[in-house]
Every structure is written in C-alpha cells, then in structure tokens.
Design an enzyme around this catalytic site. Sequence first.
Site, PDB file in Angstrom:
ATOM      1  N   ASP A  68       0.837  -1.200   0.000  1.00 17.56           N
ATOM      2  CA  ASP A  68       0.000   0.000   0.000  1.00 17.56           C
ATOM      3  C   ASP A  68       0.876   1.255   0.000  1.00 17.56           C
ATOM      4  O   ASP A  68       0.641   2.208  -0.746  1.00 17.56           O
ATOM      5  CB  ASP A  68      -0.895  -0.046   1.240  1.00 17.56           C
ATOM      6  CG  ASP A  68      -1.661   1.235   1.456  1.00 17.56           C
ATOM      7  OD1 ASP A  68      -2.607   1.478   0.688  1.00 17.56           O
ATOM      8  OD2 ASP A  68      -1.317   1.998   2.372  1.00 17.56           O
ATOM      9  N   GLU A 138      -2.302  -5.235  -3.489  1.00 16.10           N
ATOM     10  CA  GLU A 138      -1.353  -4.485  -2.672  1.00 16.10           C
ATOM     11  C   GLU A 138      -0.287  -5.412  -2.083  1.00 16.10           C
ATOM     12  O   GLU A 138       0.891  -5.079  -2.065  1.00 16.10           O
ATOM     13  CB  GLU A 138      -2.082  -3.732  -1.552  1.00 16.10           C
ATOM     14  CG  GLU A 138      -2.884  -2.558  -2.086  1.00 16.10           C
ATOM     15  CD  GLU A 138      -3.540  -1.742  -0.982  1.00 16.10           C
ATOM     16  OE1 GLU A 138      -3.824  -0.572  -1.219  1.00 16.10           O
ATOM     17  OE2 GLU A 138      -3.776  -2.288   0.118  1.00 16.10           O
TER      18      GLU A 138
END
Lengths: 247, 247
Positions: A68, A138
């Site tokens: 992320d 992610e």
Amino acid sequence: MKILRLLRFQELTYNQKEKRLAASIKLIVGSKPLNLSLYKLALKHVSVAKETKSGIKISNERLEYLGDAVLGTVVAEYLFMKFPYRDEGFLTETRSRIVNREALNAVGQKMGLPKLVEAEMEGKIPFSFKSLYGDMLEALIGAIYLDRGYGFCKKFIYKRLIIPYFDLDDIIKTTANFKSKIIEWSQKDNKEIDFVLKSVSGSQRFKEFVIELNIDGETVGEGKGPTKKKAEQEAARMACEKLQLVF
Amino acid sequence: MKILRLLRFQELTYNQKEKRLAASIKLIVGSKPLNLSLYKLALKHVSVAKETKSGIKISNERLEYLGDAVLGTVVAEYLFMKFPYRDEGFLTETRSRIVNREALNAVGQKMGLPKLVEAEMEGKIPFSFKSLYGDMLEALIGAIYLDRGYGFCKKFIYKRLIIPYFDLDDIIKTTANFKSKIIEWSQKDNKEIDFVLKSVSGSQRFKEFVIELNIDGETVGEGKGPTKKKAEQEAARMACEKLQLVF
C-alpha cells in the site's frame, strides 16, 4: 544474495504446483519470481491463514501494508511527473482516485488474480470478502518490492497497472472540481448559491481566507485556504458531501 | 544525465549564497546536492512564493506531497523489517507515531532547518506557520528522492532521521494498547468496564467479531475485527477517543 537468486537455483526444487505458480506470476508481473515464497505469502488471505503455535497468523496483511505504501509513492511520483503545473491538492485527489479499494479491487480482478488464487488455494476462496483482490494486489506489490527492489516495482506499477487500467484523462475530468459541480447542480435544481467571504486573516504574505457557501440562504459548507479559490473548493466539497452529490 | 551532474560542473556556476547553501545541505543530507534548484524549491514555503504570470505559485508544496509519500514507504519498510512478528495494525500505528506533523516538525528543527531557511530567505521566515519545519522536512525528502533516487533517500531517512531522532523502544511501549489504557484508567477512576461479545458472523474460516465496551453500564465503544483481540482493541480505541484519554 540477489545474484544467487537471479541464477535461479531455487527453480530446480519447485514441485509441479510451484512451477505453475511461478509461470502464472511471470505472466502477471512480467518476470519470473526470484523468491517464490514471497508471492505465496501475498496470496494468503487472512481467512485461510493458519495460526502458528505462538498464536501468530501468517497472512498477506503485512505485505499489504508495505505494498500500500509503495503503491502510494509510485503513483504520487507518476502524477508529480505527469502534471508539472498542478498543485498538490489536485495530485492528492487524483491519487486517491487511483489508489482506492474499489479501483484496486477491479484491477486485481482484471489482472487475473482470481485464477491465481483459485489455483493456489485449490478452490477455497473466501468469496464473502469484498476487497479481497484489491488487498491481494497491494500484497503482491509488497512482494514484488521485496523480491525485486524499488525500481522494478515502479516499472511494474507504471506499465502493468496505471497505464493499462487507468484512463487518466477520464479521472482528472471529474477530479476535485467541487465548485463547478455545485454550480451545475444548483442550476439544474434552480437553487440560489452564494459564496460569501467571511474573513481574511494572517499577514500580507500568508493569508487565510474563510468562505461560506450558502444555498437558498442556508449555510451548507465552509472552507479555509491560502487562496479564495482553495477556500471555495473546500466549502463546495463540504456541501457536495452534505448533499451527497456523486461525481 | 545523472552522470553529468555527478561530475558537478554545476558547482562552478554557484554564487556565494549558493555555495553556502550547498555546504549546509551537505551537512544535513550527508552529500553535496547534484541539482541545487530542487533543494532551493524545498525551502520555498508557500507564504514566500511568488505568483507567476500564469497564476501558479511555485512553492515547496508539490515536493512535500512527494516526500510525504516516500517517507511513509521508507518508514513502512523499516518497521516491517524491524518487527517481523508484529501485525499490520501495530506497524500502521507505530508508523503514524513517527510520521506525524508534530514529530516531524520537532525533527526538522533539530536537524537545523531553521538556520537553512533563515539563510535562504534572508530573515523573512513566516513564523506564524506552525508545522513549517515538518512540511519543509517532507519537501526536503522529496528533493533528495528526485535528486539522488530511492536508495539514497532511504539511507538518508534511516541514518539521519529515524535512528538519531526516534527512540523506537519508547514509541512502541505506548503504541496501540488501547485496551490496557482503558483498564488502567478504569482502575484509577474506579469504573466498572466490561467487554461484551455481541455477535460472531462469517464462515468458519473468516469470522467477524463485534464487541461492545461498556463503562458503568453505558456503551462507549464498539469494535469489529477478525479476532476477539482486534475487536476489543477497536472498541477500546473508540472509547479512548470519546473519553479523550491521551497517551
């Protein structure tokens, strides 16, 4: 160590399932994995993770946290370079339209993550979990970052994520112009809107404008900012939220 | 291009003020700047930025946006590596204790940014602006990233920011244990607290626990999570916020 991995002795020890996984990852990432266990971990959703004796669940959540952050930075730089004359408010807003659960979830699915997970989990997919593929994408980025470094990961995100799946022209058309959205809405619904400058404070050099947005005489938004324009945008944004105007 | 800059022909054209600036930056960053204009931009607070003919204010805000992202990623990786057995909730919380306005502002001041700004702005510092040095530190990180690349920037953040200025042991001692905070508070204030399991939903594989926190019979927090422990933390966190308990 990376040199040794680049020589790919590891591959000799792959079983059939691992060979298939490595081949699938090559299709998605564009290059064979050096450390396959990172990618296996990236596909391990918390719902299928087993607890170890010491009570730790080994899942992809830590990789997701890392991925992320990396994704955020790479997209930040991409937009920074692509829009040299736009301010940081525009860049932040545009980035949040790329890096958000729904968008990433859709991209993860289009990239072929469902097939990868199916093969890896042998059918046991936790379908109930909504942002599964966004989270997994992610985590995959986190794995690529650790496996191949920042430069490789950046190229992956540019070439295989942003460019094929995001239409930036389309995204920026709808980005952040809350003021024009409010004006458009007011004209359609025949409302009277009024941006009122309430105060200007600060020194000559650094000013802060406070602007109120009234609709038919009622205050529905207030914004602060270093320029009138920014304060108006802020007030209009608040109003858009209150009125639940969707872009 | 970077090779040419590494040869530092640019330096020959520096005036006295630029020479001083380059030397000061070398002290802070640990290496001479390759592209000095990036660092000049990083020191340009919006309050002293001049507007161009086309209405654009050239300030450090764009670099701050970029540096903020890079710093977030580097700190994310640092904690990821340092705490291999901690979950992403802990990592996220610990990161936010490093990467926040107040902490960065203090570090920016300790690093010597005020002197740098004073020299560059020739005294015209916008003192009224609270998080000036934190913002500037982020902009500086953005400049270092663009000037020297990710690897160099990561080393700078590790060696000259995290290690000298953050006592991680101290930070993690107070990190995220909202439940123990609430218990401690209740014992001191003689309150009765009770974590009540309201529901468990989801499949055998992926569960969601909902837990309510009651204080003297009144519900002050509710938390959801994949484990009881996480749901309790979440409920306790909400209660800490409501009660304005500070760590």
